[in-house]
Design a protein around this motif. Structure first.
Motif, PDB file in Angstrom:
ATOM      1  N   GLY A  37       9.977 -44.370 -81.082  1.00 53.12           N
ATOM      2  CA  GLY A  37       8.623 -44.738 -81.436  1.00 53.12           C
ATOM      3  C   GLY A  37       8.485 -46.220 -81.747  1.00 53.12           C
ATOM      4  N   TYR A  38       7.249 -46.656 -81.871  1.00 51.29           N
ATOM      5  CA  TYR A  38       6.960 -48.081 -82.064  1.00 51.29           C
ATOM      6  C   TYR A  38       7.519 -48.616 -83.374  1.00 51.29           C
ATOM      7  CZ  TYR A  38       4.248 -52.363 -82.736  1.00 51.29           C
ATOM      8  OH  TYR A  38       3.872 -53.655 -82.967  1.00 51.29           O
ATOM      9  N   ALA A  39       7.259 -47.920 -84.472  1.00 51.03           N
ATOM     10  CA  ALA A  39       7.641 -48.434 -85.790  1.00 51.03           C
ATOM     11  C   ALA A  39       9.143 -48.594 -85.931  1.00 51.03           C
ATOM     12  CB  ALA A  39       7.106 -47.506 -86.879  1.00 51.03           C
ATOM     13  N   ALA A  40       9.922 -47.691 -85.345  1.00 51.99           N
ATOM     14  CA  ALA A  40      11.373 -47.714 -85.504  1.00 51.99           C
ATOM     15  C   ALA A  40      12.066 -48.626 -84.499  1.00 51.99           C
ATOM     16  CB  ALA A  40      11.934 -46.295 -85.378  1.00 51.99           C
ATOM     17  N   GLU A  47       2.798 -32.418 -74.152  1.00 52.83           N
ATOM     18  CA  GLU A  47       3.682 -33.539 -74.504  1.00 52.83           C
ATOM     19  C   GLU A  47       3.886 -33.610 -76.006  1.00 52.83           C
ATOM     20  OE1 GLU A  47       4.762 -37.550 -75.839  1.00 52.83           O
ATOM     21  OE2 GLU A  47       2.833 -36.543 -76.172  1.00 52.83           O
ATOM     22  N   ALA A  48       2.825 -33.388 -76.779  1.00 55.29           N
ATOM     23  CA  ALA A  48       2.905 -33.516 -78.233  1.00 55.29           C
ATOM     24  C   ALA A  48       3.776 -32.425 -78.848  1.00 55.29           C
ATOM     25  CB  ALA A  48       1.507 -33.474 -78.838  1.00 55.29           C
ATOM     26  N   VAL A  49       3.590 -31.170 -78.428  1.00 52.14           N
ATOM     27  CA  VAL A  49       4.360 -30.087 -79.053  1.00 52.14           C
ATOM     28  C   VAL A  49       5.831 -30.149 -78.658  1.00 52.14           C
ATOM     29  CG1 VAL A  49       2.375 -28.557 -79.255  1.00 52.14           C
ATOM     30  CG2 VAL A  49       3.810 -28.416 -77.209  1.00 52.14           C
ATOM     31  N   VAL A  50       6.110 -30.614 -77.447  1.00 50.90           N
ATOM     32  CA  VAL A  50       7.509 -30.738 -77.032  1.00 50.90           C
ATOM     33  C   VAL A  50       8.162 -31.926 -77.726  1.00 50.90           C
ATOM     34  CG1 VAL A  50       9.038 -31.217 -75.076  1.00 50.90           C
ATOM     35  CG2 VAL A  50       7.180 -29.573 -74.826  1.00 50.90           C
ATOM     36  N   SER A  51       7.450 -33.061 -77.814  1.00 50.26           N
ATOM     37  CA  SER A  51       8.005 -34.247 -78.469  1.00 50.26           C
ATOM     38  C   SER A  51       8.283 -33.997 -79.942  1.00 50.26           C
ATOM     39  CB  SER A  51       7.052 -35.435 -78.315  1.00 50.26           C
ATOM     40  OG  SER A  51       6.920 -35.799 -76.966  1.00 50.26           O
ATOM     41  N   SER A  52       7.426 -33.225 -80.589  1.00 47.75           N
ATOM     42  CA  SER A  52       7.613 -32.926 -82.009  1.00 47.75           C
ATOM     43  C   SER A  52       8.556 -31.748 -82.224  1.00 47.75           C
ATOM     44  CB  SER A  52       6.266 -32.623 -82.662  1.00 47.75           C
ATOM     45  OG  SER A  52       5.647 -31.509 -82.045  1.00 47.75           O
ATOM     46  N   MET A 107       3.413 -44.253 -77.562  1.00 39.83           N
ATOM     47  CA  MET A 107       2.708 -45.330 -78.264  1.00 39.83           C
ATOM     48  C   MET A 107       1.231 -44.998 -78.424  1.00 39.83           C
ATOM     49  SD  MET A 107       4.343 -48.987 -77.071  1.00 39.83           S
ATOM     50  CE  MET A 107       4.349 -48.698 -75.303  1.00 39.83           C
ATOM     51  N   ALA A 108       0.635 -44.407 -77.402  1.00 39.61           N
ATOM     52  CA  ALA A 108      -0.775 -44.030 -77.498  1.00 39.61           C
ATOM     53  C   ALA A 108      -0.975 -42.978 -78.580  1.00 39.61           C
ATOM     54  CB  ALA A 108      -1.263 -43.513 -76.156  1.00 39.61           C
ATOM     55  N   ARG A 109      -0.064 -42.013 -78.630  1.00 37.51           N
ATOM     56  CA  ARG A 109      -0.180 -40.935 -79.617  1.00 37.51           C
ATOM     57  C   ARG A 109       0.003 -41.459 -81.040  1.00 37.51           C
ATOM     58  NH1 ARG A 109       4.227 -37.964 -80.786  1.00 37.51           N
ATOM     59  NH2 ARG A 109       5.092 -38.194 -78.695  1.00 37.51           N
ATOM     60  N   VAL A 149      -3.160 -48.008 -75.665  1.00 35.44           N
ATOM     61  CA  VAL A 149      -3.663 -46.905 -74.839  1.00 35.44           C
ATOM     62  C   VAL A 149      -3.977 -47.373 -73.415  1.00 35.44           C
ATOM     63  CG1 VAL A 149      -4.521 -45.519 -76.762  1.00 35.44           C
ATOM     64  CG2 VAL A 149      -5.993 -47.268 -75.754  1.00 35.44           C
ATOM     65  N   VAL A 150      -3.369 -48.447 -72.977  1.00 34.94           N
ATOM     66  CA  VAL A 150      -3.632 -48.980 -71.636  1.00 34.94           C
ATOM     67  C   VAL A 150      -3.247 -47.961 -70.571  1.00 34.94           C
ATOM     68  CG1 VAL A 150      -2.983 -50.758 -69.966  1.00 34.94           C
ATOM     69  CG2 VAL A 150      -3.412 -51.380 -72.353  1.00 34.94           C
TER      70      VAL A 150
END
Length: 207
Positions: free
Chosen positions: A26-29, A165-170, A109-111, A121-122
């Motif tokens: 992720g972006y922050a890390a 994508e969200a449920v698999v990534s999490s 990054m968009a999420r 979100v480009v």
């Protein structure tokens, strides 16, 4: 290798390392030091090519957008029904999320950051614009059912892809197969439900 070729090679290594880290952590890390270490490039070499992490993020998203545009360009070579192209685009997105860190990083990054800054979100906006174009083409070509609003068709595609994508990534859900195969199973269920809803109801003995 010429000086220009070495420079291009170094830049490519940095972008690949950044995409991998942004996708995984992720972006922050993700830090500039981490990117330089992962790429095997000195910190000075990194700052020679990129002045900030946000500049690298923009470059990663630009590369992801080029992946999208190349897919669309190939689709135009062999024209087909708009809904088929839409389904192919959805499956392609899932494959990219599994195999292409540039796209995976852009989606993550968009999420994580999109609500705070539109710069993140480009790629997502480019993908959504293509979804809308295919839905509009399908409506113009008479491919959508008479009772199907275009905005509902767009929402179905977006919610299905983004949600998967969200449920698999999490790790809420861990599919046995890749994202593309999992999406195909979801679409099969939707198609079965659609056919069932159109089937005439069975008549009773007294009807």
């Amino acid at each position: 290798m010429t000086k220009q070729a070495r420079s291009e090679h170094t830049r490519r290594l940095l972008l690949e390392a950044a995409a991998e880290l942004l996708h995984q952590d992720g972006y922050a890390a993700t830090s500039m030091v981490g990117i330089s270490q992962a790429a095997g490039v000195t910190k000075g070499g990194l700052y020679f090519h990129f002045s900030s992490k946000d500049e690298i993020c923009a470059e990663v998203q630009g590369a992801a957008v080029r992946v999208l545009h190349e897919h669309v360009r190939r689709q135009l070579v062999v024209p087909g029904p708009a809904l088929r192209r839409l389904a192919e685009l959805s499956r392609a997105l899932m494959r990219w999320l599994d195999t292409d860190p540039k796209v995976g990083a852009s989606f993550r990054m968009a999420r994580e950051m999109g609500s705070a800054d539109e710069r993140f979100v480009v790629f997502s906006h480019a993908w959504l614009a293509q979804v809308r174009q295919y839905v509009a083409d399908a409506q113009a070509g008479g491919e959508l059912g008479t009772g199907v609003p275009p905005e509902a068709a767009e929402l179905l595609v977006v919610v299905t892809c983004v949600g998967l994508e969200a449920v698999v990534s999490s790790r809420i859900v861990v599919p046995d197969t890749g994202l593309a195969a999992t999406l195909a199973k979801l679409w099969q269920l939707i198609e079965l439900a659609d056919r069932s809803s159109r089937r005439p109801a069975a008549r009773g003995v007294g009807d």
